[in-house]
Design a protein around this motif. Structure first.
Motif, PDB file in Angstrom:
ATOM      1  N   VAL A   1     -47.265   6.160 -17.675  1.00  0.00           N
ATOM      2  CA  VAL A   1     -48.287   5.267 -17.134  1.00  0.00           C
ATOM      3  C   VAL A   1     -47.871   4.838 -15.728  1.00  0.00           C
ATOM      4  CG1 VAL A   1     -49.455   3.041 -17.395  1.00  0.00           C
ATOM      5  CG2 VAL A   1     -48.978   4.448 -19.417  1.00  0.00           C
ATOM      6  N   VAL A   2     -48.746   5.040 -14.751  1.00  0.00           N
ATOM      7  CA  VAL A   2     -48.428   4.684 -13.369  1.00  0.00           C
ATOM      8  C   VAL A   2     -49.301   3.540 -12.849  1.00  0.00           C
ATOM      9  CG1 VAL A   2     -47.516   6.946 -12.780  1.00  0.00           C
ATOM     10  CG2 VAL A   2     -49.955   6.503 -12.477  1.00  0.00           C
ATOM     11  N   ARG A   3     -50.479   3.363 -13.439  1.00  0.00           N
ATOM     12  CA  ARG A   3     -51.357   2.261 -13.023  1.00  0.00           C
ATOM     13  C   ARG A   3     -52.192   1.816 -14.215  1.00  0.00           C
ATOM     14  NH1 ARG A   3     -55.548   2.151  -7.915  1.00  0.00           N
ATOM     15  NH2 ARG A   3     -53.661   1.412  -6.882  1.00  0.00           N
ATOM     16  N   MET A   4     -52.393   0.497 -14.314  1.00  0.00           N
ATOM     17  CA  MET A   4     -53.329  -0.047 -15.283  1.00  0.00           C
ATOM     18  C   MET A   4     -54.406  -0.780 -14.505  1.00  0.00           C
ATOM     19  SD  MET A   4     -50.792  -1.251 -18.342  1.00  0.00           S
ATOM     20  CE  MET A   4     -52.004  -0.914 -19.598  1.00  0.00           C
ATOM     21  N   GLU A   5     -55.648  -0.443 -14.807  1.00  0.00           N
ATOM     22  CA  GLU A   5     -56.785  -0.957 -14.039  1.00  0.00           C
ATOM     23  C   GLU A   5     -57.665  -1.829 -14.934  1.00  0.00           C
ATOM     24  OE1 GLU A   5     -60.789   0.901 -11.913  1.00  0.00           O
ATOM     25  OE2 GLU A   5     -59.013   2.170 -12.209  1.00  0.00           O
ATOM     26  N   ARG A   6     -57.870  -3.032 -14.499  1.00  0.00           N
ATOM     27  CA  ARG A   6     -58.762  -3.976 -15.182  1.00  0.00           C
ATOM     28  C   ARG A   6     -60.041  -4.058 -14.369  1.00  0.00           C
ATOM     29  NH1 ARG A   6     -56.853 -10.139 -16.873  1.00  0.00           N
ATOM     30  NH2 ARG A   6     -58.848 -10.833 -17.783  1.00  0.00           N
ATOM     31  N   ARG A   7     -61.175  -3.723 -14.984  1.00  0.00           N
ATOM     32  CA  ARG A   7     -62.409  -3.643 -14.230  1.00  0.00           C
ATOM     33  C   ARG A   7     -63.558  -4.270 -15.006  1.00  0.00           C
ATOM     34  NH1 ARG A   7     -63.351   1.695 -12.237  1.00  0.00           N
ATOM     35  NH2 ARG A   7     -65.511   1.044 -11.950  1.00  0.00           N
ATOM     36  N   ARG A   8     -64.582  -4.688 -14.289  1.00  0.00           N
ATOM     37  CA  ARG A   8     -65.774  -5.256 -14.908  1.00  0.00           C
ATOM     38  C   ARG A   8     -66.985  -4.596 -14.287  1.00  0.00           C
ATOM     39  NH1 ARG A   8     -69.289  -9.999 -14.626  1.00  0.00           N
ATOM     40  NH2 ARG A   8     -69.729 -10.734 -16.745  1.00  0.00           N
ATOM     41  N   ASP A   9     -67.800  -3.962 -15.127  1.00  0.00           N
ATOM     42  CA  ASP A   9     -68.988  -3.293 -14.616  1.00  0.00           C
ATOM     43  C   ASP A   9     -69.987  -3.088 -15.753  1.00  0.00           C
ATOM     44  OD1 ASP A   9     -66.963  -0.338 -14.088  1.00  0.00           O
ATOM     45  OD2 ASP A   9     -67.492  -1.379 -15.928  1.00  0.00           O
TER      46      ASP A   9
ATOM     47  N   GLU B   1     -50.631  -1.876 -26.116  1.00  0.00           N
ATOM     48  CA  GLU B   1     -50.642  -0.563 -26.761  1.00  0.00           C
ATOM     49  C   GLU B   1     -50.527   0.559 -25.737  1.00  0.00           C
ATOM     50  OE1 GLU B   1     -53.389   2.322 -29.543  1.00  0.00           O
ATOM     51  OE2 GLU B   1     -53.937   0.209 -29.339  1.00  0.00           O
ATOM     52  N   ALA B   2     -51.191   0.395 -24.591  1.00  0.00           N
ATOM     53  CA  ALA B   2     -51.126   1.434 -23.561  1.00  0.00           C
ATOM     54  C   ALA B   2     -49.707   1.607 -23.034  1.00  0.00           C
ATOM     55  CB  ALA B   2     -52.073   1.100 -22.419  1.00  0.00           C
ATOM     56  N   LEU B   3     -48.883   0.569 -23.140  1.00  0.00           N
ATOM     57  CA  LEU B   3     -47.510   0.646 -22.667  1.00  0.00           C
ATOM     58  C   LEU B   3     -46.576   1.292 -23.685  1.00  0.00           C
ATOM     59  CD1 LEU B   3     -47.225  -2.858 -20.949  1.00  0.00           C
ATOM     60  CD2 LEU B   3     -47.361  -0.625 -19.831  1.00  0.00           C
ATOM     61  N   GLU B   4     -47.076   1.540 -24.894  1.00  0.00           N
ATOM     62  CA  GLU B   4     -46.283   2.231 -25.898  1.00  0.00           C
ATOM     63  C   GLU B   4     -46.393   3.742 -25.688  1.00  0.00           C
ATOM     64  OE1 GLU B   4     -47.883   0.948 -29.608  1.00  0.00           O
ATOM     65  OE2 GLU B   4     -47.220  -1.132 -29.370  1.00  0.00           O
ATOM     66  N   ASN B   5     -45.511   4.494 -26.322  1.00  0.00           N
ATOM     67  CA  ASN B   5     -45.568   5.959 -26.288  1.00  0.00           C
ATOM     68  C   ASN B   5     -45.609   6.512 -24.863  1.00  0.00           C
ATOM     69  OD1 ASN B   5     -45.801   6.215 -29.224  1.00  0.00           O
ATOM     70  ND2 ASN B   5     -47.863   5.382 -28.939  1.00  0.00           N
ATOM     71  N   GLN B   6     -44.821   5.916 -23.963  1.00  0.00           N
ATOM     72  CA  GLN B   6     -44.797   6.392 -22.583  1.00  0.00           C
ATOM     73  C   GLN B   6     -43.431   6.109 -21.990  1.00  0.00           C
ATOM     74  OE1 GLN B   6     -45.169   4.679 -19.301  1.00  0.00           O
ATOM     75  NE2 GLN B   6     -44.507   2.754 -20.219  1.00  0.00           N
ATOM     76  N   ILE B   7     -43.134   6.712 -20.829  1.00  0.00           N
ATOM     77  CA  ILE B   7     -41.755   6.754 -20.336  1.00  0.00           C
ATOM     78  C   ILE B   7     -41.504   5.959 -19.060  1.00  0.00           C
ATOM     79  CG2 ILE B   7     -41.308   8.990 -21.431  1.00  0.00           C
ATOM     80  CD1 ILE B   7     -41.730  10.322 -18.700  1.00  0.00           C
ATOM     81  N   ASN B   8     -42.479   5.232 -18.551  1.00  0.00           N
ATOM     82  CA  ASN B   8     -42.281   4.509 -17.294  1.00  0.00           C
ATOM     83  C   ASN B   8     -41.958   3.043 -17.570  1.00  0.00           C
ATOM     84  OD1 ASN B   8     -42.114   4.550 -14.505  1.00  0.00           O
ATOM     85  ND2 ASN B   8     -44.288   4.100 -14.177  1.00  0.00           N
ATOM     86  N   PRO B   9     -40.912   2.478 -16.968  1.00  0.00           N
ATOM     87  CA  PRO B   9     -40.644   1.056 -17.141  1.00  0.00           C
ATOM     88  C   PRO B   9     -41.835   0.216 -16.682  1.00  0.00           C
ATOM     89  CG  PRO B   9     -38.772   2.149 -16.110  1.00  0.00           C
ATOM     90  CD  PRO B   9     -39.888   3.140 -16.119  1.00  0.00           C
ATOM     91  N   PRO B  10     -42.230  -0.808 -17.458  1.00  0.00           N
ATOM     92  CA  PRO B  10     -43.413  -1.613 -17.097  1.00  0.00           C
ATOM     93  C   PRO B  10     -43.338  -2.209 -15.703  1.00  0.00           C
ATOM     94  CG  PRO B  10     -42.746  -2.077 -19.357  1.00  0.00           C
ATOM     95  CD  PRO B  10     -41.679  -1.192 -18.775  1.00  0.00           C
ATOM     96  N   GLU B  11     -42.135  -2.540 -15.212  1.00  0.00           N
ATOM     97  CA  GLU B  11     -42.029  -3.162 -13.894  1.00  0.00           C
ATOM     98  C   GLU B  11     -42.332  -2.184 -12.759  1.00  0.00           C
ATOM     99  OE1 GLU B  11     -37.774  -2.064 -15.209  1.00  0.00           O
ATOM    100  OE2 GLU B  11     -39.605  -2.875 -16.131  1.00  0.00           O
ATOM    101  N   LEU B  12     -42.373  -0.886 -13.052  1.00  0.00           N
ATOM    102  CA  LEU B  12     -42.697   0.106 -12.024  1.00  0.00           C
ATOM    103  C   LEU B  12     -44.174   0.503 -12.031  1.00  0.00           C
ATOM    104  CD1 LEU B  12     -39.604   2.499 -12.205  1.00  0.00           C
ATOM    105  CD2 LEU B  12     -39.973   0.486 -10.754  1.00  0.00           C
ATOM    106  N   ILE B  13     -44.941  -0.061 -12.942  1.00  0.00           N
ATOM    107  CA  ILE B  13     -46.368   0.259 -13.055  1.00  0.00           C
ATOM    108  C   ILE B  13     -47.168  -0.642 -12.123  1.00  0.00           C
ATOM    109  CG2 ILE B  13     -48.341   0.268 -14.644  1.00  0.00           C
ATOM    110  CD1 ILE B  13     -46.312   0.886 -16.896  1.00  0.00           C
ATOM    111  N   ASN B  14     -48.197  -0.104 -11.505  1.00  0.00           N
ATOM    112  CA  ASN B  14     -49.095  -0.867 -10.643  1.00  0.00           C
ATOM    113  C   ASN B  14     -50.213  -1.466 -11.494  1.00  0.00           C
ATOM    114  OD1 ASN B  14     -51.881  -0.397  -8.791  1.00  0.00           O
ATOM    115  ND2 ASN B  14     -50.243  -1.555  -7.826  1.00  0.00           N
TER     116      ASN B  14
END
Length: 209
Positions: free
Chosen positions: A89-97, A171-184
């Motif tokens: 995971v490299v980015r998590m996007e919160r959006r409203r539309d 849940e999106a942060l599970e089953n993945q290999i990137n430290p959460p502090e490095l995610i945008n």
């Protein structure tokens, strides 16, 4: 480093997870919502010619040679005997539309992911254009021509199908290999863009949209 859990069962987004068994392309087409919707509309039965002059289908032109061309090239080169396809995971996007299904405003989560694997030589390969929580809905138009109904494909619309919740983020942060502090962590609403959020503020804040 976040531990990679090979149990890919998911409450929300397992349909977007990388295939891990059998024919990877067949499994990808079987599980991804976009392919399922295009097949339900019969777009895989509409003849077409691709840019190389080869006979294909309208779905082949739009998806195989278009939207998912990079996915397919990556999956063709993966050798599962060397190890699984991992999520990063490299980015998590919160959006409203506007949700085109319900015609109501909604807050959604889109997870931008890299897939990482190995080829048959053991080289690390990757693909970096994965969006979990967004699929492409075909737009079909029915017309009356010479007294007969004809339905044709016109375009596609993005549909965001993971409602934003703290649990969805966790849940999106599970089953993945990137430290959460490095995610945008990124918030998007109309012209508003903000990528200065920490995980805690992104996940737990009640935003005044």
């Amino acid at each position: 480093m976040v531990k990679q859990n090979l149990n890919t069962e998911s409450k929300q987004a397992n349909v977007y997870y990388p295939p891990q068994t059998g024919d990877l392309l067949e499994e990808f087409e079987r599980t991804h919502p976009t392919y399922k919707l295009f097949k339900e509309q019969g777009i895989d039965k509409i003849p077409d010619i691709n840019e190389r002059g080869e006979a294909t289908t309208k779905m082949g032109t739009i998806l195989n040679d278009g939207l998912f061309r990079g996915h397919r090239r990556f999956l063709n080169n993966v050798d599962l005997a060397k190890g699984p396809i991992e999520r990063k995971v490299v980015r998590m996007e919160r959006r409203r539309d506007m949700n085109p299904e319900t015609h109501k405003m909604q807050e959604s989560l889109v997870v931008h992911v890299h897939w990482v694997a190995q080829d048959f030589l053991g080289n690390t390969i990757g693909f970096d254009d994965i969006k979990e929580g967004m699929y492409n809905k075909p737009v079909m138009v029915t017309e009356i021509i010479n007294g007969k109904r004809h339905t044709r494909y016109t375009n596609w619309l993005p549909v965001y199908d993971i409602p934003f919740t703290a649990d969805a983020v966790n849940e999106a942060l599970e089953n993945q290999i990137n430290p959460p502090e490095l995610i945008n962590y990124f918030v998007r609403f109309r012209s508003h863009r903000d990528d200065t959020f920490t995980l805690e503020r992104f996940r737990d804040s009640v935003l005044q949209w």
